[in-house]
Write an enzyme that holds these catalytic residues in place. Structure first.
Site, mmCIF file in Angstrom:
data_model
loop_
_atom_site.group_PDB
_atom_site.id
_atom_site.type_symbol
_atom_site.label_atom_id
_atom_site.label_comp_id
_atom_site.label_asym_id
_atom_site.label_seq_id
_atom_site.Cartn_x
_atom_site.Cartn_y
_atom_site.Cartn_z
ATOM 1 N N ASP A 1 1.530 -1.522 0.007
ATOM 2 C CA ASP A 1 -0.246 0.026 -0.177
ATOM 3 C C ASP A 1 0.563 1.188 -0.296
ATOM 4 O O ASP A 1 1.817 1.362 0.365
ATOM 5 C CB ASP A 1 -1.410 -0.140 0.921
ATOM 6 C CG ASP A 1 -1.987 -1.075 0.911
ATOM 7 O OD1 ASP A 1 -2.167 -1.667 0.199
ATOM 8 O OD2 ASP A 1 -2.459 -1.177 1.842
ATOM 9 N N ASP B 1 -6.896 2.619 7.004
ATOM 10 C CA ASP B 1 -5.515 3.559 7.363
ATOM 11 C C ASP B 1 -5.358 4.539 6.978
ATOM 12 O O ASP B 1 -6.622 5.521 7.212
ATOM 13 C CB ASP B 1 -4.275 2.463 6.513
ATOM 14 C CG ASP B 1 -4.413 2.571 5.049
ATOM 15 O OD1 ASP B 1 -5.386 3.985 4.212
ATOM 16 O OD2 ASP B 1 -4.357 2.323 3.850
ATOM 17 N N TYR C 1 5.577 -7.974 9.428
ATOM 18 C CA TYR C 1 5.245 -6.644 9.351
ATOM 19 C C TYR C 1 5.183 -5.897 10.669
ATOM 20 O O TYR C 1 5.251 -6.789 11.711
ATOM 21 C CB TYR C 1 3.973 -6.038 8.786
ATOM 22 C CG TYR C 1 3.542 -6.765 7.603
ATOM 23 C CD1 TYR C 1 3.761 -5.913 6.216
ATOM 24 C CD2 TYR C 1 2.838 -7.652 7.695
ATOM 25 C CE1 TYR C 1 2.967 -5.692 5.371
ATOM 26 C CE2 TYR C 1 2.545 -8.061 6.360
ATOM 27 C CZ TYR C 1 2.606 -7.108 5.299
ATOM 28 O OH TYR C 1 2.104 -7.610 3.627
ATOM 29 N N ARG D 1 -4.185 -4.548 7.624
ATOM 30 C CA ARG D 1 -5.753 -2.895 7.514
ATOM 31 C C ARG D 1 -6.631 -3.776 9.099
ATOM 32 O O ARG D 1 -7.537 -3.614 9.130
ATOM 33 C CB ARG D 1 -6.223 -2.192 6.632
ATOM 34 C CG ARG D 1 -5.343 -1.223 6.008
ATOM 35 C CD ARG D 1 -5.259 -1.189 5.389
ATOM 36 N NE ARG D 1 -5.086 -2.087 3.719
ATOM 37 C CZ ARG D 1 -5.865 -1.874 2.543
ATOM 38 N NH1 ARG D 1 -6.685 -0.827 2.267
ATOM 39 N NH2 ARG D 1 -5.315 -2.410 1.613
#
Length: 290
Positions: free
Chosen positions: A41, A83, A69, A175
């Site tokens: 993203d 987000d 992550y 997310r």
């Protein structure tokens, strides 16, 4: 001159799309045959493997690799994109959670879980990407998908923000994980920072910056050989069979074989092989650097 083919690891900055990075690579490396291994993203940063030359043929193998992550989520509001880049849809009273509250909730999202992909994602339904529906104000029914969270660790708790580390299977939406965790805690939250620190065996400390790319500091020597990106069984074939392999012929092999494997001959990586029938192998995808 060494051929430009292999895997280039880029530390993607915030604000760039994966397509932006591919375009920069094409411009500054002077090559057309370049691709990436799955969308990261625009608001996210971190490891983005770029495939150069024949390495584009192994994109499917790298897309399916596990990821790690590190991120930060903020409680109190939810956006349409889940987000910080999105528009605020809902707000909730400020709740301050204890470490115990968070750890107990995070345990529920460890292991195999079902996720509903966010509307702002590139998944296609009826030939159209979900984010295209979302931009038109349409909500589309999405099927749940099973993903696996290997670990979900709390790194820091500070007021209405928490920092975390997630090790997960390919296809996991962080997310959505953040949104689901907040709902479990009877609250709302938004992902405000995300850093992909590992893709398969590739880590952030192996990556090159976009600035180095723009300044022309990267060359063929900075590319990782494509076989290092393949988590497959390794098979060595006798030199006498090299020509037969290159012509797509089946050659004998006495080893126990996986469904697919990396084939080496004459001390070089030839490609991805399969076994058409017991006791024989052939090259299914030739990747020899010639």
């Amino acid at each position: 001159m060494k051929l430009m083919q292999g895997i280039l690891l880029i530390n993607k900055d915030k604000g760039f799309t994966s397509h932006d990075v591919v375009a920069l690579c094409r411009k500054h490396l002077g090559l057309k045959k370049i691709g990436h291994t799955g969308t990261l993203d625009p608001m996210a940063r971190g490891v983005l493997p770029i495939l150069v030359g024949k390495a584009t043929k192994i994109s499917n193998y790298l897309m399916g690799q596990d990821k790690v992550y590190e991120g930060t989520m903020q409680f109190g509001y939810r956006t349409d994109t889940l987000d910080a880049d999105g528009e605020i849809l809902e707000v909730s009273p400020n709740k301050i959670f204890t470490e115990k509250d968070l750890l107990e909730a995070m345990k529920l999202f460890t292991g195999k879980i079902d996720q509903v992909p966010p509307m702002y994602s590139a998944i296609k339904i009826k030939g159209k990407k979900l984010y295209e529906y979302a931009r038109q104000g349409q909500e589309v029914e999405r099927k749940t998908r099973q993903v696996e969270i290997y670990s979900f660790d709390l790194l820091d708790l500070s007021g209405d923000q928490i920092s975390f580390r997630v090790s997960c299977s390919s296809g996991t939406y962080i997310r959505s994980l953040v949104d689901d965790l907040a709902r479990e805690l009877k609250s709302l939250a938004t992902l405000v920072d995300l850093n992909r620190v590992q893709v398969g065996n590739f880590s952030l400390d192996q990556c090159h910056s976009i600035l180095d790319l723009k300044e022309g500091k990267l060359s063929a020597g900075d590319l990782i050989p494509m076989d290092q990106g393949l988590d497959l069984q390794k098979i060595e074939v006798q030199e006498d069979y090299f020509n037969a392999l290159m012509f797509g012929q089946s050659v004998p092999c006495s080893q126990s074989l996986d469904k697919e494997f990396k084939v080496y001959c004459k001390n070089q990586f030839v490609g991805i092989g399969i076994s058409p029938y017991p006791g024989f192998i052939r090259i299914n995808k030739c990747l020899l650097e010639v």
